[in-house]
Scaffold this motif. Structure first.
Motif, PDB file in Angstrom:
ATOM      1  N   TRP A   1      -9.499  95.070 125.981  1.00  0.00           N
ATOM      2  CA  TRP A   1      -9.962  96.175 125.945  1.00  0.00           C
ATOM      3  C   TRP A   1      -8.572  97.251 126.375  1.00  0.00           C
ATOM      4  O   TRP A   1      -8.345  98.307 125.641  1.00  0.00           O
ATOM      5  CB  TRP A   1     -10.929  96.408 126.652  1.00  0.00           C
ATOM      6  CG  TRP A   1     -11.208  98.115 126.933  1.00  0.00           C
ATOM      7  CD1 TRP A   1     -10.888  99.007 127.786  1.00  0.00           C
ATOM      8  CD2 TRP A   1     -12.431  98.783 125.858  1.00  0.00           C
ATOM      9  NE1 TRP A   1     -11.540 100.288 127.493  1.00  0.00           N
ATOM     10  CE2 TRP A   1     -12.313 100.023 126.385  1.00  0.00           C
ATOM     11  CE3 TRP A   1     -12.961  98.326 124.949  1.00  0.00           C
ATOM     12  CZ2 TRP A   1     -13.130 101.047 125.631  1.00  0.00           C
ATOM     13  CZ3 TRP A   1     -13.814  99.062 124.318  1.00  0.00           C
ATOM     14  CH2 TRP A   1     -13.852 100.512 124.813  1.00  0.00           C
ATOM     15  N   TYR A   2      -7.897  97.013 127.309  1.00  0.00           N
ATOM     16  CA  TYR A   2      -6.419  97.606 127.641  1.00  0.00           C
ATOM     17  C   TYR A   2      -5.776  98.055 126.602  1.00  0.00           C
ATOM     18  O   TYR A   2      -5.304  99.254 125.946  1.00  0.00           O
ATOM     19  CB  TYR A   2      -5.856  96.809 128.702  1.00  0.00           C
ATOM     20  CG  TYR A   2      -4.624  97.496 128.974  1.00  0.00           C
ATOM     21  CD1 TYR A   2      -4.397  98.639 129.913  1.00  0.00           C
ATOM     22  CD2 TYR A   2      -3.351  97.197 128.184  1.00  0.00           C
ATOM     23  CE1 TYR A   2      -3.150  98.995 130.182  1.00  0.00           C
ATOM     24  CE2 TYR A   2      -2.057  97.860 128.432  1.00  0.00           C
ATOM     25  CZ  TYR A   2      -2.044  98.647 129.329  1.00  0.00           C
ATOM     26  OH  TYR A   2      -0.832  99.306 129.644  1.00  0.00           O
ATOM     27  N   TRP A   3      -5.465  96.903 125.563  1.00  0.00           N
ATOM     28  CA  TRP A   3      -4.724  97.041 124.518  1.00  0.00           C
ATOM     29  C   TRP A   3      -5.273  98.044 123.479  1.00  0.00           C
ATOM     30  O   TRP A   3      -4.790  98.879 122.750  1.00  0.00           O
ATOM     31  CB  TRP A   3      -4.192  96.035 123.742  1.00  0.00           C
ATOM     32  CG  TRP A   3      -3.392  95.003 124.696  1.00  0.00           C
ATOM     33  CD1 TRP A   3      -3.384  94.091 125.175  1.00  0.00           C
ATOM     34  CD2 TRP A   3      -2.025  95.575 125.288  1.00  0.00           C
ATOM     35  NE1 TRP A   3      -2.493  93.890 126.321  1.00  0.00           N
ATOM     36  CE2 TRP A   3      -1.279  94.662 126.062  1.00  0.00           C
ATOM     37  CE3 TRP A   3      -1.081  96.733 125.053  1.00  0.00           C
ATOM     38  CZ2 TRP A   3      -0.201  94.816 126.586  1.00  0.00           C
ATOM     39  CZ3 TRP A   3       0.143  97.097 125.538  1.00  0.00           C
ATOM     40  CH2 TRP A   3       0.674  95.849 126.327  1.00  0.00           C
ATOM     41  N   SER A   4      -6.646  97.862 123.325  1.00  0.00           N
ATOM     42  CA  SER A   4      -7.302  98.472 122.286  1.00  0.00           C
ATOM     43  C   SER A   4      -7.514 100.247 122.534  1.00  0.00           C
ATOM     44  O   SER A   4      -7.701 101.041 121.756  1.00  0.00           O
ATOM     45  CB  SER A   4      -8.590  98.169 122.060  1.00  0.00           C
ATOM     46  OG  SER A   4      -9.583  98.610 123.245  1.00  0.00           O
ATOM     47  N   ALA A   5      -7.303 100.254 124.034  1.00  0.00           N
ATOM     48  CA  ALA A   5      -7.429 101.834 124.500  1.00  0.00           C
ATOM     49  C   ALA A   5      -6.104 102.315 124.400  1.00  0.00           C
ATOM     50  O   ALA A   5      -5.963 103.812 124.210  1.00  0.00           O
ATOM     51  CB  ALA A   5      -7.918 101.759 125.870  1.00  0.00           C
ATOM     52  N   VAL A   6      -4.861 101.807 124.479  1.00  0.00           N
ATOM     53  CA  VAL A   6      -3.481 102.310 124.623  1.00  0.00           C
ATOM     54  C   VAL A   6      -2.871 102.263 123.186  1.00  0.00           C
ATOM     55  O   VAL A   6      -1.835 103.063 123.222  1.00  0.00           O
ATOM     56  CB  VAL A   6      -2.840 101.892 125.555  1.00  0.00           C
ATOM     57  CG1 VAL A   6      -3.439 101.827 127.002  1.00  0.00           C
ATOM     58  CG2 VAL A   6      -2.418 100.149 125.569  1.00  0.00           C
ATOM     59  N   LEU A   7      -3.086 101.733 122.171  1.00  0.00           N
ATOM     60  CA  LEU A   7      -2.401 101.302 120.945  1.00  0.00           C
ATOM     61  C   LEU A   7      -2.903 102.349 120.050  1.00  0.00           C
ATOM     62  O   LEU A   7      -4.002 102.488 119.870  1.00  0.00           O
ATOM     63  CB  LEU A   7      -2.600  99.858 120.390  1.00  0.00           C
ATOM     64  CG  LEU A   7      -2.165  98.792 121.303  1.00  0.00           C
ATOM     65  CD1 LEU A   7      -2.290  97.517 120.780  1.00  0.00           C
ATOM     66  CD2 LEU A   7      -0.599  98.902 121.380  1.00  0.00           C
ATOM     67  N   SER A   8      -1.886 102.756 119.250  1.00  0.00           N
ATOM     68  CA  SER A   8      -2.048 103.566 118.134  1.00  0.00           C
ATOM     69  C   SER A   8      -1.785 102.851 117.072  1.00  0.00           C
ATOM     70  O   SER A   8      -1.307 101.708 117.187  1.00  0.00           O
ATOM     71  CB  SER A   8      -1.527 104.854 118.205  1.00  0.00           C
ATOM     72  OG  SER A   8      -0.127 104.632 118.200  1.00  0.00           O
ATOM     73  N   SER A   9      -1.836 103.268 115.805  1.00  0.00           N
ATOM     74  CA  SER A   9      -1.726 102.630 114.687  1.00  0.00           C
ATOM     75  C   SER A   9       0.062 102.716 114.450  1.00  0.00           C
ATOM     76  O   SER A   9       0.685 103.238 113.851  1.00  0.00           O
ATOM     77  CB  SER A   9      -2.074 103.306 113.125  1.00  0.00           C
ATOM     78  OG  SER A   9      -1.714 102.617 112.322  1.00  0.00           O
ATOM     79  N   ARG A  10       0.519 101.353 114.925  1.00  0.00           N
ATOM     80  CA  ARG A  10       2.005 101.065 114.844  1.00  0.00           C
ATOM     81  C   ARG A  10       2.370  99.896 113.905  1.00  0.00           C
ATOM     82  O   ARG A  10       3.565  99.619 114.014  1.00  0.00           O
ATOM     83  CB  ARG A  10       2.253 100.841 116.542  1.00  0.00           C
ATOM     84  CG  ARG A  10       2.312 102.021 117.369  1.00  0.00           C
ATOM     85  CD  ARG A  10       2.555 101.889 118.648  1.00  0.00           C
ATOM     86  NE  ARG A  10       2.906 100.602 119.026  1.00  0.00           N
ATOM     87  CZ  ARG A  10       3.478 100.261 120.390  1.00  0.00           C
ATOM     88  NH1 ARG A  10       3.484 101.326 121.146  1.00  0.00           N
ATOM     89  NH2 ARG A  10       3.993  99.121 120.404  1.00  0.00           N
TER      90      ARG A  10
END
Length: 199
Positions: free
Chosen positions: A99-108
């Motif tokens: 969840w941590y990464w799903s919340a902080v990542l944008s389309s990169r």
């Protein structure tokens, strides 16, 4: 995952060499993402499954980020919320790590796309649900209810411990979570709660 994503790696060994094989799979996946890939619908489930079962909170990013890019943040978060609600204890802990990464990542990862352009809109339960709020409530309830050490360790860093982050009917549960964490036999949990309450 390696089979569904079509990675060019040998079959998994029984036990000896497993660590090296996993490293090779990660490398092959990273290179595939850099070159560009169109992901099938089966790839979504494989990426979520791998991210949830990956015990390393840094490495699981390699599976969350392409899933978010190809299938959308909302769909990834809905899947992780589902695992937190209904998964086994190891899956609940893994869902919190992912969840941590799903919340902080944008389309990169612009070269990673879903084969079906409508894939991001699929399998979204409760279309109008505020997923971050649903996550906070579910995580708070799970932290208080579930005594599994890894579940509590993985949920706590993502858990706001301010009453203002929750509706009034959950304020007593916030107090219970803080009291539970402060009295917990695990030193990490005791330390972490003081850090979070102090922020």
């Amino acid at each position: 995952m390696a089979r569904i994503l079509g990675l060019d790696v040998p079959p998994a060994p029984d036990s000896a060499g497993r660590h090296e094989w996993e490293r090779d799979v990660r490398t092959a996946w990273r290179e595939t993402c850099l070159r560009g890939v169109r992901l099938s619908e089966d790839a979504f489930d494989a990426l979520i499954e791998t991210a949830v079962h990956d015990p390393d909170p840094s490495f699981n990013r390699q599976f969350v980020e392409p899933a978010v890019n190809a299938f959308g943040q909302r769909r990834v978060q809905a899947a992780l919320l589902g695992r937190l609600r209904t998964g086994t204890d190891p899956e609940r802990a893994g869902a919190a790590r992912a969840w941590y990464w799903s919340a902080v990542l944008s389309s990169r990862m612009p070269r990673v796309r879903a084969a079906d352009p409508d894939a991001a809109g699929r399998a979204e339960p409760d279309e109008g649900t505020d997923l971050p709020a649903a996550w906070r409530e579910t995580a708070l309830r799970e932290f208080v209810r579930n005594e599994h050490l890894d579940v509590r360790r993985c949920i706590l860093p993502l858990l706001p411990l301010r009453k203002s982050a929750y509706p009034p009917e959950l304020h007593d549960l916030v107090d219970t979570a803080v009291t539970t964490a402060r009295a917990h036999p695990d030193a990490y949990i005791r330390h972490r709660v003081e850090h979070q309450v102090g922020d």
